[in-house]
Scaffold this active site. Structure first.
Site, PDB file in Angstrom:
ATOM      1  N   THR A 252      41.007  33.042  17.684  1.00  0.00           N
ATOM      2  CA  THR A 252      41.938  32.206  18.446  1.00  0.00           C
ATOM      3  C   THR A 252      41.641  30.717  18.314  1.00  0.00           C
ATOM      4  O   THR A 252      42.256  29.893  18.996  1.00  0.00           O
ATOM      5  CB  THR A 252      41.898  32.585  19.940  1.00  0.00           C
ATOM      6  OG1 THR A 252      40.566  32.402  20.443  1.00  0.00           O
ATOM      7  CG2 THR A 252      42.306  34.039  20.130  1.00  0.00           C
TER       8      THR A 252
ATOM      9  N   HIS B 143      38.276  31.491  44.010  1.00  0.00           N
ATOM     10  CA  HIS B 143      39.523  31.242  43.275  1.00  0.00           C
ATOM     11  C   HIS B 143      40.147  29.913  43.709  1.00  0.00           C
ATOM     12  O   HIS B 143      41.328  29.833  44.032  1.00  0.00           O
ATOM     13  CB  HIS B 143      40.512  32.382  43.470  1.00  0.00           C
ATOM     14  CG  HIS B 143      39.958  33.735  43.097  1.00  0.00           C
ATOM     15  ND1 HIS B 143      39.587  34.046  41.813  1.00  0.00           N
ATOM     16  CD2 HIS B 143      39.676  34.830  43.846  1.00  0.00           C
ATOM     17  CE1 HIS B 143      39.118  35.293  41.783  1.00  0.00           C
ATOM     18  NE2 HIS B 143      39.161  35.775  42.995  1.00  0.00           N
TER      19      HIS B 143
ATOM     20  N   LYS C  76      35.718  39.278  48.175  1.00  0.00           N
ATOM     21  CA  LYS C  76      37.093  38.794  48.057  1.00  0.00           C
ATOM     22  C   LYS C  76      37.455  37.876  49.217  1.00  0.00           C
ATOM     23  O   LYS C  76      36.611  37.453  49.988  1.00  0.00           O
ATOM     24  CB  LYS C  76      38.051  39.982  47.958  1.00  0.00           C
ATOM     25  CG  LYS C  76      37.805  40.850  46.724  1.00  0.00           C
ATOM     26  CD  LYS C  76      37.967  40.076  45.419  1.00  0.00           C
ATOM     27  CE  LYS C  76      39.406  39.778  45.104  1.00  0.00           C
ATOM     28  NZ  LYS C  76      39.591  39.108  43.803  1.00  0.00           N
TER      29      LYS C  76
ATOM     30  N   ILE D  71      46.522  43.084  38.360  1.00  0.00           N
ATOM     31  CA  ILE D  71      45.917  43.379  39.659  1.00  0.00           C
ATOM     32  C   ILE D  71      44.610  42.599  39.754  1.00  0.00           C
ATOM     33  O   ILE D  71      43.772  42.672  38.852  1.00  0.00           O
ATOM     34  CB  ILE D  71      45.671  44.887  39.815  1.00  0.00           C
ATOM     35  CG1 ILE D  71      47.007  45.643  39.774  1.00  0.00           C
ATOM     36  CG2 ILE D  71      44.921  45.190  41.101  1.00  0.00           C
ATOM     37  CD1 ILE D  71      46.861  47.147  39.742  1.00  0.00           C
TER      38      ILE D  71
ATOM     39  N   PHE E 274      31.875  41.340  37.491  1.00  0.00           N
ATOM     40  CA  PHE E 274      32.443  42.686  37.532  1.00  0.00           C
ATOM     41  C   PHE E 274      33.206  43.004  36.247  1.00  0.00           C
ATOM     42  O   PHE E 274      33.933  43.989  36.178  1.00  0.00           O
ATOM     43  CB  PHE E 274      33.416  42.815  38.705  1.00  0.00           C
ATOM     44  CG  PHE E 274      32.759  42.999  40.037  1.00  0.00           C
ATOM     45  CD1 PHE E 274      32.295  44.233  40.438  1.00  0.00           C
ATOM     46  CD2 PHE E 274      32.620  41.929  40.910  1.00  0.00           C
ATOM     47  CE1 PHE E 274      31.705  44.421  41.680  1.00  0.00           C
ATOM     48  CE2 PHE E 274      32.034  42.098  42.154  1.00  0.00           C
ATOM     49  CZ  PHE E 274      31.566  43.345  42.538  1.00  0.00           C
TER      50      PHE E 274
END
Length: 381
Positions: A219, A93, A75, A303, A132
């Site tokens: 979709t 990110h 992270k 989260i 993950f």
């Protein structure tokens, strides 16, 4: 041979690690040098890494690592604005217009370092080599059901915490659901064929929650999708990109709906590509639910490190997927590492182009493929 420096995670509620002691032993046996930082929170004890042959460094000492070391974490780095001179393996990110991501790219540009973004380690077919996702989906579905149970108590979901294993999580969740009676909500999972979607669906089925499973075929029309509002729980399990349709429009709160809880497991609210338009920030372990509408209640849970709710299982799963790629770190110019470097270079060039002084007409963006689209061809985060 490469020197891999395994840093301690420095954000709250983050106990995961991207390599196990067995993986460290395999790399050392291949001739790599490995250093691991001390950590008070890492789920796997330091002793196993020492026995595998790793050198030990103080927690948070990676900025002083040799410049040729490759810094490996999961992270975010501390947001102190310092230039980044090392090569880093982590989730950045930074490629979808996130404000914090632009700051991170600026730090790499200033220091001359390189980001090998774990989200963009891709095989030749554009599929992620490690994720993950399954445990993110599993934990995310559990938190969404906790939010639903809290609504049934005329309350909002309280703090969540890590669990020893999936069995302990299911046991706790079952107690919360049973306290509401025998009723169970129905859930729509979009991205059901991917890792995240499979994890979310498995948790729902374990809790006797009926699941409607959608993926790309359902979709493909591009929307709108009124069916989303017809389910009590919606679990978004896709990695959004430029072509992702909107699943929940900004009007959803006041529209007629059965929808009570949105679990945005993909969790990218500050990206332009987010398919959920009723919220704009992540939620936290201490406050997992964001109430975006009342009468009837509509809660969003988002989260961004869900797998850390099950840190041992998620770490071991991810580390097993990633190890074959780590074994090729002695050839950073090709394979998954070469492709990740190309994506990084394209985004740094785009960042520098956007921030350069302008004279006359605006310059074009970097030619060639938009690296934001160089993710999986399926809806798998």
């Amino acid at each position: 041979m490469p020197h891999l420096w395994i840093r301690a995670e420095q954000r709250a509620n983050e106990d995961r690690v991207g390599i196990t002691p067995d993986g460290a032993k395999a790399l050392i046996g291949q001739g790599f040098d490995l250093t691991i930082e001390e950590s008070e929170s890492r789920i796997l004890p330091l002793d196993g890494y020492v026995e595998a042959g790793c050198a030990v460094a103080p927690e948070g000492s990676w900025p002083e690592a040799p410049e040729d070391a490759i810094i490996f974490g999961l992270k975010e780095l501390p947001e102190d604005g310092t230039p980044l001179v090392h090569r880093h393996i982590m989730f950045g990110h930074a490629y979808k217009g996130q404000p914090a991501g632009q700051v991170l790219l600026e730090r790499f540009a200033a220091g001359g370092g390189t980001l090998y973004d774990l989200e963009y380690l891709l095989d030749e077919d554009g599929r992620r080599v490690a994720a993950f996702g399954y445990w993110a989906g599993y934990a995310g579905a559990a938190v969404a059901l906790m939010c639903w149970a809290a609504q049934k108590r005329h309350d909002i979901c309280g703090p969540v915490h890590p669990y020893a294993d999936a069995e302990a999580l299911r046991a706790d969740l079952n107690i919360q659901l049973l306290a509401t009676g025998s009723e169970r909500p129905d859930a729509l999972v979009i991205g059901a064929l991917g890792r995240v979607g499979r994890g979310a669906a498995d948790l729902c089925k374990a809790m006797r929650v009926p699941v409607t499973a959608w993926d790309m075929e359902e979709t493909a029309s591009g929307g709108p999708f009124p069916e989303v509002l017809m389910h009590e729980i919606f679990l978004n399990c896709i990695l959004a990109g430029p072509d992702t349709p909107v699943f929940v429009p900004s009007s959803a709160g006041s529209d007629p709906r059965a929808l009570r809880v949105i679990g945005d497991i993909a969790c990218d609210p500050d990206s332009d590509f987010s398919p959920i338009k009723v919220y704009d920030r992540t939620t936290t372990w201490s406050a997992p639910a964001l109430r975006v509408h009342y009468t009837p209640a509509l809660d969003v849970t988002a989260i961004d490190n869900l797998p850390s709710m099950l840190p041992r299982e998620s770490s071991e799963d991810f580390a097993g997927q990633l190890l074959p790629s780590l074994k090729t770190l002695d050839d950073l110019d090709s394979g998954v590492w070469g492709r990740a470097k190309e994506i990084f270079d394209a985004h740094v060039a785009r960042y520098q182009d956007f921030t350069a002084p302008r004279t006359g007409a605006a310059r074009d963006t970097v030619p060639g493929k938009d690296a934001r689209t160089e993710t999986t061809k399926r809806s798998t985060p």
